[in-house]
Design a protein around this motif. Structure first.
Motif, PDB file in Angstrom:
ATOM      1  N   LEU A 160       0.848  -1.205   0.000  1.00 24.24           N
ATOM      2  CA  LEU A 160       0.000   0.000   0.000  1.00 24.24           C
ATOM      3  C   LEU A 160       0.879   1.249   0.000  1.00 24.24           C
ATOM      4  O   LEU A 160       0.496   2.288  -0.526  1.00 24.24           O
ATOM      5  CB  LEU A 160      -0.902   0.015   1.238  1.00 24.24           C
ATOM      6  N   GLN A 161       2.037   1.130   0.664  1.00 24.55           N
ATOM      7  CA  GLN A 161       3.042   2.202   0.644  1.00 24.55           C
ATOM      8  C   GLN A 161       4.395   1.550   0.451  1.00 24.55           C
ATOM      9  O   GLN A 161       4.765   0.633   1.194  1.00 24.55           O
ATOM     10  CB  GLN A 161       3.066   2.989   1.964  1.00 24.55           C
ATOM     11  N   ASP A 162       5.134   2.051  -0.540  1.00 19.43           N
ATOM     12  CA  ASP A 162       6.458   1.504  -0.805  1.00 19.43           C
ATOM     13  C   ASP A 162       7.441   1.894   0.299  1.00 19.43           C
ATOM     14  O   ASP A 162       7.181   2.816   1.087  1.00 19.43           O
ATOM     15  CB  ASP A 162       6.952   2.004  -2.164  1.00 19.43           C
ATOM     16  N   LYS A 163       8.582   1.205   0.307  1.00 18.01           N
ATOM     17  CA  LYS A 163       9.621   1.414   1.338  1.00 18.01           C
ATOM     18  C   LYS A 163      10.071   2.875   1.369  1.00 18.01           C
ATOM     19  O   LYS A 163      10.414   3.444   0.328  1.00 18.01           O
ATOM     20  CB  LYS A 163      10.801   0.505   1.003  1.00 18.01           C
ATOM     21  N   HIS A 164      10.094   3.462   2.562  1.00 17.61           N
ATOM     22  CA  HIS A 164      10.519   4.861   2.705  1.00 17.61           C
ATOM     23  C   HIS A 164      10.896   5.119   4.161  1.00 17.61           C
ATOM     24  O   HIS A 164      10.563   4.335   5.044  1.00 17.61           O
ATOM     25  CB  HIS A 164       9.381   5.817   2.310  1.00 17.61           C
ATOM     26  N   GLU A 165      11.553   6.244   4.388  1.00 20.86           N
ATOM     27  CA  GLU A 165      11.657   6.794   5.745  1.00 20.86           C
ATOM     28  C   GLU A 165      10.944   8.131   5.687  1.00 20.86           C
ATOM     29  O   GLU A 165      10.794   8.716   4.609  1.00 20.86           O
ATOM     30  CB  GLU A 165      13.115   6.888   6.206  1.00 20.86           C
ATOM     31  N   ASP A 166      10.466   8.637   6.836  1.00 19.44           N
ATOM     32  CA  ASP A 166       9.521   9.748   6.781  1.00 19.44           C
ATOM     33  C   ASP A 166      10.177  11.116   6.628  1.00 19.44           C
ATOM     34  O   ASP A 166       9.495  12.095   6.321  1.00 19.44           O
ATOM     35  CB  ASP A 166       8.617   9.730   8.010  1.00 19.44           C
ATOM     36  N   GLY A 167      11.488  11.224   6.861  1.00 22.23           N
ATOM     37  CA  GLY A 167      12.164  12.509   6.675  1.00 22.23           C
ATOM     38  C   GLY A 167      11.886  13.510   7.782  1.00 22.23           C
ATOM     39  O   GLY A 167      12.137  14.702   7.607  1.00 22.23           O
ATOM     40  N   TYR A 222      13.486   2.726   8.051  1.00 25.34           N
ATOM     41  CA  TYR A 222      12.728   2.511   6.816  1.00 25.34           C
ATOM     42  C   TYR A 222      11.572   1.569   7.098  1.00 25.34           C
ATOM     43  O   TYR A 222      11.660   0.695   7.965  1.00 25.34           O
ATOM     44  CB  TYR A 222      13.646   1.953   5.714  1.00 25.34           C
ATOM     45  N   HIS A 223      10.470   1.786   6.381  1.00 24.59           N
ATOM     46  CA  HIS A 223       9.279   0.973   6.595  1.00 24.59           C
ATOM     47  C   HIS A 223       8.414   0.991   5.345  1.00 24.59           C
ATOM     48  O   HIS A 223       8.644   1.803   4.438  1.00 24.59           O
ATOM     49  CB  HIS A 223       8.503   1.479   7.823  1.00 24.59           C
ATOM     50  N   GLN A 224       7.428   0.112   5.320  1.00 29.14           N
ATOM     51  CA  GLN A 224       6.504   0.010   4.187  1.00 29.14           C
ATOM     52  C   GLN A 224       5.198  -0.565   4.726  1.00 29.14           C
ATOM     53  O   GLN A 224       5.132  -1.000   5.880  1.00 29.14           O
ATOM     54  CB  GLN A 224       7.090  -0.901   3.103  1.00 29.14           C
TER      55      GLN A 224
HETATM   56 FE   LIG Z   1       6.037   6.415   6.769  1.00 26.81          FE
END
Ligand SMILES: [Fe+2]
Ligand SMILES: O=C(O)CCC(=O)C(=O)O
Length: 281
Positions: A160-167, A222-224
């Protein structure tokens, strides 16, 4: 369960230690705070059930304040938008949400939940900064609450959401159904750990602003979000940014002995997700 002052301070120390040692923390809430969390989710779910033409009346033109329809925000590429609608409240700025007067129960419940979180976040960041001999920056005016209302998504779309860090500095997250997966071994380790907080639990995830402040000591988590084909999943986040009116220096010297002003990093981080820069509100 109500919490005594000693229990609160030991929960804060444990969270700071877990962030430093394990890269994230899970914190249990008091009954009062857990009630505010569930009320915020409940009022938002009622709002998302309204017709699109009603919801859009409460979104700013730049999609940064209030209702944000599906299709704007993404995690890696605009071709794969995050599979959710959102509602955001920056600081206490109800004036930035169009027609906020008409959605009082929603904005009230968000403000109450934020009032529960801000002192907890402040105490945890103070404790983390102390370990670097530093003072945590003020954050409330540059931080915002966001709820993601996940959309039913065909299983061909794996995430539903690709791998990212929130910044951000930290993200405080609660989700009420499975999906969240964290890269607990670091961004380069392909193994993921599914995380489902209890109804009275929050997860604290460091972002790259905390990495910059700590001179790289605390990595961004990082999370997804995996698609399990669920039709009633929400996640609510407090995205915590340092205020940006004054120069903001790292807590440790860089290799050349200098301390860089990291405000540009803070302000520009949301542009990696298709959102406007962080403002000094
Ligand atoms: Fe996030
Ligand atoms: O839905 C979730 O559990 C995570 C949401 C998220 O990572 C985000 O909005 O940045």
């Amino acid at each position: 369960m109500t919490h005594t002052i000693d229990e609160v301070s030991s929960a804060v120390s444990a969270a700071a230690r877990d962030i430093l040692d394990n890269g994230y923390a899970v914190v249990k809430l008091s009954d009062l705070d857990a009630g505010r969390l569930q009320t915020a989710i409940g009022t938002a779910v009622e709002f998302f059930g309204r017709p699109d033409e009603e919801k859009i009346k409460h979104g700013s033109d730049d999609h940064n304040y209030g209702y944000r329809p599906f299709g704007i925000e993404y995690s890696i590429t605009p071709e794969r938008p995050d599979m959710n609608e959102c509602f955001t409240l920056w600081s206490s700025r109800l004036d930035l949400i169009p027609n906020a007067d008409d959605i009082g129960p929603l904005t009230d419940s968000f403000l109450r939940w934020r009032d529960s979180l801000a002192p907890l976040v402040g105490a945890i960041l103070t404790e983390v900064a102390r370990r670097f001999g530093a003072t945590a920056p003020a954050f409330e005016k540059a931080s915002y609450l966001q709820i993601n209302y996940c959309l039913p998504t065909p299983l061909e779309r794996d995430l539903l959401q690709d791998k990212h860090e929130d910044g951000h500095m930290v993200t405080v997250l609660h989700s009420n159904a499975p999906g969240l997966e964290i890269y607990a071994g670091g961004a380069a380790d392909p193994s993921v750990t599914p995380i489902l907080p209890g109804p009275d639990e929050i997860v604290i995830m460091p972002g790259s602003v905390l990495t910059a402040l700590s001179g790289g000591a605390i990595e961004p988590l990082y999370h997804q979000v995996r698609n399990h084909g669920l039709d009633n999943r929400q996640s609510i986040m407090y995205f915590v940014n340092p205020e940006v009116e004054l120069p903001l220096f790292a807590w440790v010297d860089s290799a050349d002995g200098s301390r860089a002003d990291i405000r540009a990093h803070v302000q520009n981080a949301p542009t990696m997700f298709g959102l406007p820069p962080v403002e000094a509100l």
